[in-house]
Design a protein around this motif. Structure first.
Motif, PDB file in Angstrom:
ATOM      1  N   LYS A 191      11.424 -11.967  41.951  1.00 51.33           N
ATOM      2  CA  LYS A 191      10.122 -11.364  42.256  1.00 51.33           C
ATOM      3  C   LYS A 191      10.293 -10.044  43.000  1.00 51.33           C
ATOM      4  O   LYS A 191       9.557  -9.073  42.749  1.00 51.33           O
ATOM      5  CB  LYS A 191       9.280 -12.336  43.088  1.00 51.33           C
ATOM      6  N   GLN A 192      11.260  -9.989  43.912  1.00 52.72           N
ATOM      7  CA  GLN A 192      11.511  -8.748  44.647  1.00 52.72           C
ATOM      8  C   GLN A 192      11.902  -7.615  43.701  1.00 52.72           C
ATOM      9  O   GLN A 192      11.421  -6.480  43.829  1.00 52.72           O
ATOM     10  CB  GLN A 192      12.638  -8.959  45.668  1.00 52.72           C
ATOM     11  N   ILE A 193      12.783  -7.921  42.758  1.00 54.48           N
ATOM     12  CA  ILE A 193      13.228  -6.905  41.802  1.00 54.48           C
ATOM     13  C   ILE A 193      12.055  -6.436  40.945  1.00 54.48           C
ATOM     14  O   ILE A 193      11.866  -5.231  40.738  1.00 54.48           O
ATOM     15  CB  ILE A 193      14.381  -7.454  40.931  1.00 54.48           C
ATOM     16  N   CYS A 194      11.258  -7.389  40.463  1.00 50.80           N
ATOM     17  CA  CYS A 194      10.082  -7.033  39.655  1.00 50.80           C
ATOM     18  C   CYS A 194       9.146  -6.109  40.429  1.00 50.80           C
ATOM     19  O   CYS A 194       8.693  -5.080  39.907  1.00 50.80           O
ATOM     20  CB  CYS A 194       9.330  -8.285  39.233  1.00 50.80           C
ATOM     21  N   ASN A 195       8.857  -6.468  41.663  1.00 55.20           N
ATOM     22  CA  ASN A 195       7.943  -5.666  42.471  1.00 55.20           C
ATOM     23  C   ASN A 195       8.510  -4.277  42.750  1.00 55.20           C
ATOM     24  O   ASN A 195       7.766  -3.287  42.744  1.00 55.20           O
ATOM     25  CB  ASN A 195       7.643  -6.381  43.794  1.00 55.20           C
ATOM     26  N   GLY A 218       8.647  -2.382  39.319  1.00 57.01           N
ATOM     27  CA  GLY A 218       7.354  -2.281  38.660  1.00 57.01           C
ATOM     28  C   GLY A 218       7.380  -2.828  37.254  1.00 57.01           C
ATOM     29  O   GLY A 218       6.799  -2.272  36.321  1.00 57.01           O
ATOM     30  N   ILE A 219       8.077  -3.952  37.097  1.00 56.08           N
ATOM     31  CA  ILE A 219       8.226  -4.592  35.787  1.00 56.08           C
ATOM     32  C   ILE A 219       7.847  -6.065  35.955  1.00 56.08           C
ATOM     33  O   ILE A 219       7.957  -6.613  37.053  1.00 56.08           O
ATOM     34  CB  ILE A 219       9.671  -4.419  35.248  1.00 56.08           C
ATOM     35  N   GLU A 220       7.436  -6.712  34.873  1.00 59.90           N
ATOM     36  CA  GLU A 220       6.846  -8.046  35.019  1.00 59.90           C
ATOM     37  C   GLU A 220       7.830  -9.205  35.052  1.00 59.90           C
ATOM     38  O   GLU A 220       7.549 -10.256  35.638  1.00 59.90           O
ATOM     39  CB  GLU A 220       5.852  -8.307  33.868  1.00 59.90           C
ATOM     40  N   ASN A 221       8.986  -9.054  34.410  1.00 59.00           N
ATOM     41  CA  ASN A 221       9.863 -10.215  34.211  1.00 59.00           C
ATOM     42  C   ASN A 221      11.306  -9.868  34.554  1.00 59.00           C
ATOM     43  O   ASN A 221      11.785  -8.770  34.249  1.00 59.00           O
ATOM     44  CB  ASN A 221       9.789 -10.681  32.753  1.00 59.00           C
ATOM     45  N   GLY A 233      27.199 -10.108  40.516  1.00 60.26           N
ATOM     46  CA  GLY A 233      25.875 -10.432  40.003  1.00 60.26           C
ATOM     47  C   GLY A 233      25.209  -9.264  39.317  1.00 60.26           C
ATOM     48  O   GLY A 233      25.687  -8.122  39.370  1.00 60.26           O
ATOM     49  N   GLY A 234      24.112  -9.562  38.649  1.00 60.43           N
ATOM     50  CA  GLY A 234      23.359  -8.543  37.935  1.00 60.43           C
ATOM     51  C   GLY A 234      21.970  -9.058  37.629  1.00 60.43           C
ATOM     52  O   GLY A 234      21.601 -10.172  38.021  1.00 60.43           O
ATOM     53  N   ALA A 235      21.194  -8.244  36.944  1.00 58.57           N
ATOM     54  CA  ALA A 235      19.840  -8.638  36.584  1.00 58.57           C
ATOM     55  C   ALA A 235      19.431  -7.944  35.295  1.00 58.57           C
ATOM     56  O   ALA A 235      19.913  -6.861  34.964  1.00 58.57           O
ATOM     57  CB  ALA A 235      18.853  -8.304  37.699  1.00 58.57           C
ATOM     58  N   MET A 236      18.521  -8.596  34.590  1.00 61.30           N
ATOM     59  CA  MET A 236      17.921  -8.062  33.369  1.00 61.30           C
ATOM     60  C   MET A 236      16.417  -8.083  33.566  1.00 61.30           C
ATOM     61  O   MET A 236      15.857  -9.097  34.005  1.00 61.30           O
ATOM     62  CB  MET A 236      18.321  -8.935  32.180  1.00 61.30           C
ATOM     63  N   VAL A 237      15.751  -6.961  33.288  1.00 64.08           N
ATOM     64  CA  VAL A 237      14.299  -6.880  33.454  1.00 64.08           C
ATOM     65  C   VAL A 237      13.661  -6.392  32.166  1.00 64.08           C
ATOM     66  O   VAL A 237      14.280  -5.659  31.390  1.00 64.08           O
ATOM     67  CB  VAL A 237      13.894  -5.952  34.621  1.00 64.08           C
ATOM     68  N   LYS A 285       8.892   7.202  39.098  1.00 58.47           N
ATOM     69  CA  LYS A 285       8.971   5.796  38.712  1.00 58.47           C
ATOM     70  C   LYS A 285      10.416   5.316  38.838  1.00 58.47           C
ATOM     71  O   LYS A 285      11.348   6.020  38.432  1.00 58.47           O
ATOM     72  CB  LYS A 285       8.478   5.609  37.278  1.00 58.47           C
ATOM     73  N   LYS A 286      10.598   4.112  39.369  1.00 58.87           N
ATOM     74  CA  LYS A 286      11.939   3.578  39.579  1.00 58.87           C
ATOM     75  C   LYS A 286      12.669   3.373  38.254  1.00 58.87           C
ATOM     76  O   LYS A 286      12.088   2.917  37.264  1.00 58.87           O
ATOM     77  CB  LYS A 286      11.880   2.239  40.325  1.00 58.87           C
ATOM     78  N   LEU A 287      13.946   3.709  38.261  1.00 60.35           N
ATOM     79  CA  LEU A 287      14.773   3.489  37.069  1.00 60.35           C
ATOM     80  C   LEU A 287      14.929   1.993  36.816  1.00 60.35           C
ATOM     81  O   LEU A 287      14.879   1.173  37.726  1.00 60.35           O
ATOM     82  CB  LEU A 287      16.144   4.135  37.246  1.00 60.35           C
ATOM     83  N   GLY A 288      15.154   1.663  35.555  1.00 63.72           N
ATOM     84  CA  GLY A 288      15.271   0.277  35.119  1.00 63.72           C
ATOM     85  C   GLY A 288      14.020  -0.193  34.414  1.00 63.72           C
ATOM     86  O   GLY A 288      14.043  -1.198  33.703  1.00 63.72           O
ATOM     87  N   GLY A 289      12.924   0.543  34.599  1.00 63.74           N
ATOM     88  CA  GLY A 289      11.663   0.142  33.994  1.00 63.74           C
ATOM     89  C   GLY A 289      11.216   1.010  32.838  1.00 63.74           C
ATOM     90  O   GLY A 289      10.082   0.877  32.362  1.00 63.74           O
TER      91      GLY A 289
END
Length: 378
Positions: free
Chosen positions: A41-45, A48-51, A198-202, A174-178
């Motif tokens: 949830k922190q990463i999404c917020n 600025g991405i939903e998932n 670790g890593g993440a996919m959004v 706008k933040k990168l990754g989105g």
């Protein structure tokens, strides 16, 4: 010898143990639990991405991104050549073929014009377009996303935005990754924040993230016994590591500010050495300055090279690193399709990354600056 000055070390914020201890106290040690939910949830917020799916590495995130986009054996995937091998190795995992595209000089990232050339040429050679584009934000510097996305949409090719080095950077506010169809991050020990690994996919596409989570947990079917209809992977982040991530997200903006301060101090104290040219931000964009990077733009009267600087720093127990060796120059990728203009090769031969950690103090930074100034005669 004095204590070593490292390139980029982990920097804890102080609250990480709180979340780790909560995981131990509640016995949520496996790759499921409150820390994972909170971290996602922190990463999404933030982005600025939903998932979001938090995973074992950024490389795993790219692998799963390719899988959910349907990349298969003998497909082609375009990838930035000027990057770390983790950006393109997952293409090979699938038996697909990387097609490397060179950089432009302004941001050091993928050249949008060369990207379109590569797409058209691959269509002419194979009769089909590449299945995906992996664009990398090198050292936290935003790529030319408007132009790259315009090309991708023109040919209906999805974009995987490799922001492994760029959490906290922004493009036009706008933040990168989105920006891409899928974004990925890395939390390796040397990154802007870390979960030790670790890593993440959004993505805004919930089905893709749900599929990634399914594949990341061994693709276990919904049955009372262990049943598998698909090949799965052990890619999910543990609740312990996610606890570190929750604590790290609380100090992310501070870490970005600290690294930018490190960069600005290098740039201001070495500004009189005309041979040194630091990686520049483009108008309206912000780099997290994950690593302070520069090139030697001329040999000058005393013919100092980036390799001489690296060796002198190494002699004084200071870690530095050449810029990434382009993937089209790597032996493992020899003979694969590549569209080059000489930019990344020139940057590799003339560039260097300096110690840039958010916990680098001015005393140690002055040691780095002093060694560089000595090579240039003061």
């Amino acid at each position: 010898m004095s204590q070593k000055i490292w390139l980029s070390t982990p920097h804890m914020g102080g609250e990480e143990l709180k979340y780790i201890n909560e995981a131990f106290a509640t016995n949520w040690i496996a790759p499921i639990g409150q820390n994972i939910d909170t971290f996602e949830k922190q990463i999404c917020n933030y982005v600025g991405i939903e998932n979001c799916a938090v995973l074992s590495s950024g490389t795993a995130a790219i692998h799963l991104a390719l899988l959910v986009l349907g990349v298969q054996q003998k497909d082609e995937v375009i990838c930035s050549s000027f990057t770390f091998s983790g950006s393109c190795n997952p293409i090979m995992y699938l038996g697909a073929t990387p097609v490397f595209v060179d950089s432009e000089l302004e941001t050091w990232n993928m050249d949008p014009n060369l990207l379109e050339t590569a797409i058209l040429e691959r269509q002419k050679v194979r009769g089909s377009y590449p299945k995906a584009i992996i664009v990398v934000h090198l050292y936290g510097m935003p790529a030319k996303m408007d132009e790259i996305l315009e090309v991708s949409r023109k040919y209906d090719i999805p974009v995987i935005e490799d922001a492994a080095e760029a959490l906290g950077s922004s493009y036009k506010g706008k933040k990168l990754g989105g920006f891409g169809d899928i974004g990925i991050f890395s939390f390796n020990g040397n990154k802007i924040i870390t979960t030790s690994g670790g890593g993440a996919m959004v993505s805004s596409n919930k089905k893709w993230i749900d599929k990634a989570k399914f594949l990341a947990t061994q693709a276990r079917d919904n049955a009372p016994h262990y049943q598998h209809s698909f090949v799965g992977y052990n890619y999910r982040m543990s609740n312990i590591c996610a606890g570190i991530g929750v604590g790290q997200m609380n100090v992310l903006d501070q870490r970005v500010q600290a690294r930018r301060k490190v960069f600005n101090r290098y740039a201001s104290t070495l500004t009189d050495i005309s041979a040194i040219e630091f990686q520049k931000e483009t108008t309206g964009n912000l780099s997290n300055r994950w690593l302070t990077s520069f090139i030697i733009n001329s040999v000058g009267p005393n013919k100092v090279t980036s390799e001489q600087i690296r060796l002198k720093l190494e002699e004084n127990n200071i870690e530095s690193r050449p810029l990434w060796k382009p993937m089209h120059m790597q032996p493992v990728f020899s003979g694969l399709p590549c569209y080059v203009n000489g930019t990344s090769e020139g940057l590799f031969l003339r560039g260097l990354c300096l110690p840039s950690g958010s916990n680098l103090d001015e005393f140690d930074q002055d040691k780095v600056i002093h060694q560089i100034r000595e090579l240039f005669g003061g």
